[in-house]
Motif scaffolding. Structure first.
Motif, PDB file in Angstrom:
ATOM      1  N   ASP A 308       0.829  -1.206   0.000  1.00  0.00           N
ATOM      2  CA  ASP A 308       0.000   0.000   0.000  1.00  0.00           C
ATOM      3  C   ASP A 308       0.865   1.259   0.000  1.00  0.00           C
ATOM      4  N   VAL A 311       4.230   0.761  -3.052  1.00  0.00           N
ATOM      5  CA  VAL A 311       4.028   0.420  -4.463  1.00  0.00           C
ATOM      6  C   VAL A 311       2.671   0.893  -4.975  1.00  0.00           C
ATOM      7  N   PHE A 312       1.605   0.452  -4.315  1.00  0.00           N
ATOM      8  CA  PHE A 312       0.248   0.775  -4.745  1.00  0.00           C
ATOM      9  C   PHE A 312      -0.397   1.708  -3.718  1.00  0.00           C
ATOM     10  N   ASP A 313      -1.403   2.393  -4.136  1.00  0.00           N
ATOM     11  CA  ASP A 313      -2.149   3.248  -3.222  1.00  0.00           C
ATOM     12  C   ASP A 313      -3.530   2.645  -3.025  1.00  0.00           C
ATOM     13  N   SER A 318      -9.291   2.127  -7.705  1.00  0.00           N
ATOM     14  CA  SER A 318      -8.655   2.444  -8.981  1.00  0.00           C
ATOM     15  C   SER A 318      -8.133   1.142  -9.574  1.00  0.00           C
ATOM     16  N   LEU A 319      -7.754   1.189 -10.843  1.00  0.00           N
ATOM     17  CA  LEU A 319      -7.162   0.004 -11.465  1.00  0.00           C
ATOM     18  C   LEU A 319      -5.878  -0.376 -10.750  1.00  0.00           C
ATOM     19  N   ASN A 320      -5.091   0.618 -10.399  1.00  0.00           N
ATOM     20  CA  ASN A 320      -3.842   0.365  -9.675  1.00  0.00           C
ATOM     21  C   ASN A 320      -4.112  -0.327  -8.338  1.00  0.00           C
ATOM     22  N   ALA A 321      -5.166   0.123  -7.646  1.00  0.00           N
ATOM     23  CA  ALA A 321      -5.503  -0.472  -6.358  1.00  0.00           C
ATOM     24  C   ALA A 321      -5.988  -1.908  -6.528  1.00  0.00           C
ATOM     25  N   VAL A 323      -5.064  -4.017  -8.944  1.00  0.00           N
ATOM     26  CA  VAL A 323      -3.871  -4.825  -9.219  1.00  0.00           C
ATOM     27  C   VAL A 323      -3.088  -5.045  -7.928  1.00  0.00           C
ATOM     28  N   GLY A 324      -2.989  -3.986  -7.133  1.00  0.00           N
ATOM     29  CA  GLY A 324      -2.283  -4.098  -5.860  1.00  0.00           C
ATOM     30  C   GLY A 324      -2.949  -5.069  -4.909  1.00  0.00           C
ATOM     31  N   THR A 325      -4.275  -5.089  -4.905  1.00  0.00           N
ATOM     32  CA  THR A 325      -5.005  -6.027  -4.047  1.00  0.00           C
ATOM     33  C   THR A 325      -4.712  -7.463  -4.451  1.00  0.00           C
TER      34      THR A 325
END
Length: 358
Positions: A308, A311-313, A318-321, A323-325
């Motif tokens: 979190d 790398v990811f927020d 969001s799409l980024n979140a 992918v991070g999940t």
């Protein structure tokens, strides 16, 4: 579970084991900030724990407490000492905890303390549930020593009395305030689920000896019919939806939690038990996820926080979140599998072997 002609206490609860794994995933999602939707997993875990402790001590009570400690302490101690080292090396990573030796000692001994801001938690914040588990095991052990037959009733009386004392005393100690949290009553719900499941299983075997789809005259035919699994799983799904939807309304420190989350957790455990009467084989991945659920619970928090922040927020959708999940779940499950294989199976297994040879 398999084979309705088996004795209840000879059965394997794969459906409840799978529930453990699904529940652990919800707790991982609880710590993904934009989701924040799985704190109720603790309530399900406590209910499962009460159920399984009653089940496992039906006949085999030898070394009960030592066996539980062997399973719990090595992973918990590893993560607690690891947290202390992280606090020494990277104190800026933590909002409340500090690298106090007294905090480490109290965390290792399961002594509640104020970690800051009036919060009663061990050094490893999510370790509070492990503290609750250990206290439950001790109460259950005492109850068994008094009377094996009435162990569930006695343990329930202990839990109720301690919770009542914490609620009624004007200034309870940190120990009483922590272990008198109403969430402890959910172990009692698990004990209740055990008796309920045992009674339903008797009906199942008495009325459905050869054709579970008939169940005439029992009043529970729908549960034991071919439609039983679909009915049970539908109820389980509705309870999960309720738990997710009710999250903003629950005061996690009060008596509303056992009512709004604990009772649905009991229904979920019972629903999975009933579904398991008919579902003879579950996907191995789900059962294995249940096997590693304790390690997953302990291991996931720091990887999720690191991904979190670095790398990811995870602060918003969001799409980024997303992918991070997915990455956070994958990393957490991988670490949990390693912990289960190396620590729980091998090291704890070796310790159990030593105990049996003594």
């Amino acid at each position: 579970m398999d084979g309705h002609q088996q004795d209840f206490h000879q059965m394997h609860f794969d459906s409840i084991q799978a529930l453990r794994g699904i529940t652990a995933l919800f707790i991982v999602l609880e710590h993904v900030r934009f989701l924040n939707c799985g704190a109720f997993g603790v309530d399900i875990f406590f209910c499962i724990s009460g159920f399984m402790i009653m089940f496992s001590t039906h006949k085999d009570t030898a070394y009960f407490l030592r066996k539980r400690l062997i399973r719990i302490l090595p992973p918990y101690y590893l993560m607690t000492v690891g947290t202390f080292l992280l606090l020494l090396l990277f104190p800026g990573m933590f909002e409340q905890s500090r690298a106090e030796v007294s905090f480490l000692v109290k965390s290792l001994l399961f002594i509640p303390f104020d970690i800051g801001g009036g919060v009663l938690q061990p050094l490893m914040r999510i370790g509070w549930t492990v503290n609750c588990e250990i206290f439950f095991y001790i109460l259950f052990f005492i109850s068994m020593r008094i009377s094996h037959r009435f162990r569930g009733l006695l343990c329930g009386l202990f839990l109720t009395g301690i919770t009542a004392a914490a609620a009624l005393l004007p200034s309870p100690s940190a120990f009483l305030a922590f272990y008198g949290n109403p969430v402890m009553l959910e172990f009692l719900f698990g004990i209740t689920a055990y008796y309920g499941a045992r009674g339903l299983y008797r009906l199942y075997t008495q009325n459905c000896p050869s054709r579970p789809e008939t169940a005439p005259g029992t009043g529970t035919g729908g549960l034991f019919s071919k439609a039983g699994p679909a009915l049970s799983l539908s109820v389980v799904l509705l309870c999960f939806l309720w738990l997710i939807a009710s999250k903003p309304t629950v005061n996690i420190l009060g008596f509303r939690r056992p009512v709004l989350w604990g009772l649905p957790a009991l229904i979920i455990v019972m629903g999975c038990f009933l579904a398991g009467l008919h579902i003879k084989r579950l996907p191995l991945a789900l059962v294995r996820l249940g096997d590693i659920s304790f390690s997953l619970y302990l291991m996931h928090y720091y990887p999720v926080m690191l991904l979190d922040r670095a790398v990811f927020d995870f602060s918003s959708f969001s799409l980024n979140a997303l992918v991070g999940t997915a990455a956070a779940v994958a990393v957490s499950v991988s670490l949990a599998f390693l912990s289960w294989e190396l620590l729980e199976k091998r090291f704890c297994g070796w310790l159990r072997g030593c105990l049996e040879r003594v």
